[in-house]
Design a protein around this motif. Sequence first.
Motif, PDB file in Angstrom:
ATOM      1  N   VAL A  37       6.579  -1.237 -11.327  1.00 29.26           N
ATOM      2  CA  VAL A  37       6.292  -3.509 -11.726  1.00 29.26           C
ATOM      3  C   VAL A  37       7.253  -3.524 -10.418  1.00 29.26           C
ATOM      4  CG1 VAL A  37       6.707  -5.678 -11.851  1.00 29.26           C
ATOM      5  CG2 VAL A  37       6.135  -3.996 -13.511  1.00 29.26           C
ATOM      6  N   PRO A  38       8.514  -3.512 -10.032  1.00 32.93           N
ATOM      7  CA  PRO A  38       9.322  -3.724  -8.615  1.00 32.93           C
ATOM      8  C   PRO A  38       8.595  -2.743  -7.099  1.00 32.93           C
ATOM      9  CG  PRO A  38      10.992  -2.545  -9.849  1.00 32.93           C
ATOM     10  CD  PRO A  38       9.046  -3.015 -11.090  1.00 32.93           C
ATOM     11  N   VAL A  39       8.002  -1.461  -6.993  1.00 30.78           N
ATOM     12  CA  VAL A  39       7.315  -0.956  -6.458  1.00 30.78           C
ATOM     13  C   VAL A  39       6.255  -1.881  -6.292  1.00 30.78           C
ATOM     14  CG1 VAL A  39       5.950   1.638  -6.074  1.00 30.78           C
ATOM     15  CG2 VAL A  39       8.318   1.222  -7.399  1.00 30.78           C
ATOM     16  N   PHE A  40       5.255  -2.020  -7.093  1.00 39.43           N
ATOM     17  CA  PHE A  40       3.906  -2.975  -6.706  1.00 39.43           C
ATOM     18  C   PHE A  40       3.816  -3.816  -6.410  1.00 39.43           C
ATOM     19  CE2 PHE A  40       1.787  -6.340  -8.438  1.00 39.43           C
ATOM     20  CZ  PHE A  40       0.733  -6.114  -7.034  1.00 39.43           C
ATOM     21  N   ILE A  41       5.444  -4.608  -6.239  1.00 36.73           N
ATOM     22  CA  ILE A  41       5.701  -5.756  -5.532  1.00 36.73           C
ATOM     23  C   ILE A  41       5.883  -5.402  -4.446  1.00 36.73           C
ATOM     24  CG2 ILE A  41       7.025  -8.135  -5.869  1.00 36.73           C
ATOM     25  CD1 ILE A  41       4.847  -8.502  -8.216  1.00 36.73           C
ATOM     26  N   ALA A  55      -0.464  -0.840  -3.123  1.00 35.69           N
ATOM     27  CA  ALA A  55      -0.466  -1.860  -4.096  1.00 35.69           C
ATOM     28  C   ALA A  55      -1.320  -1.633  -5.375  1.00 35.69           C
ATOM     29  CB  ALA A  55       0.109  -3.591  -3.480  1.00 35.69           C
ATOM     30  N   LEU A  56      -2.615  -2.047  -4.505  1.00 33.39           N
ATOM     31  CA  LEU A  56      -3.738  -1.732  -5.666  1.00 33.39           C
ATOM     32  C   LEU A  56      -3.773  -0.423  -6.565  1.00 33.39           C
ATOM     33  CD1 LEU A  56      -6.060  -2.741  -7.110  1.00 33.39           C
ATOM     34  CD2 LEU A  56      -7.343  -1.789  -5.035  1.00 33.39           C
ATOM     35  N   ALA A  57      -3.046   0.606  -5.679  1.00 31.78           N
ATOM     36  CA  ALA A  57      -3.488   2.055  -6.510  1.00 31.78           C
ATOM     37  C   ALA A  57      -1.756   2.083  -7.782  1.00 31.78           C
ATOM     38  CB  ALA A  57      -2.693   3.628  -5.833  1.00 31.78           C
TER      39      ALA A  57
END
Length: 195
Positions: A37-41, A55-57
């Motif tokens: 989650v924080p990696v995506f953000i 981010a989509l991946a």
Amino acid sequence: MNKPPRAGADPLATPPARQVSVVNIANAVTVVRLILVPVFIVFLFQDGGGWRIAALAVFAVASLTDRLDGELARRRGLVTDFGKIADPIADKALIGGALIGLSLLYELPWWVTIVILVREIGITLVRFIVIRYGVIPASYGGKVKTALQVVAIGLFIAPGIPGVVRWAAMGAAVAVTVVTGLDYLVRAWRLSRGS
């Protein structure tokens, strides 16, 4: 020849239930989703199309783990109290983080984020309130709701998607989110009244 039971042993006693370790593959998948989650953000807030694809991946991988950890826990008998608590937290963190991030970037109106989050948090609270009367099983509509939310958010994250496509998916996601939320409230009310 059968051996006589040991002195003091209860021949009718059932064997103790198998203790499931918290450290198992299903919980590990849940923890990975929480970490993603924080990696995506971070990826979402970077400039450039390459970061958006990244981010989509990450969002896609994290979303796929939502089904995986539940399947592993049920099929392998790895259901734990930790998993029951951490799994919905990871789900809400991923969806909520994506919605809030997109709204902070002025790419998604805040009313959409608020409607979805109020429903998700509200139903979670209702679930805790009525747990003393029984458990309301997940409905097919709830699964459709989650799938629509993931697809709609994914379309907003992905670069170059026409606005009409994004909004068609998000409109469907919001509508099903509200309808399933109302359905859950009705079922919770019936459960409490029946008890």
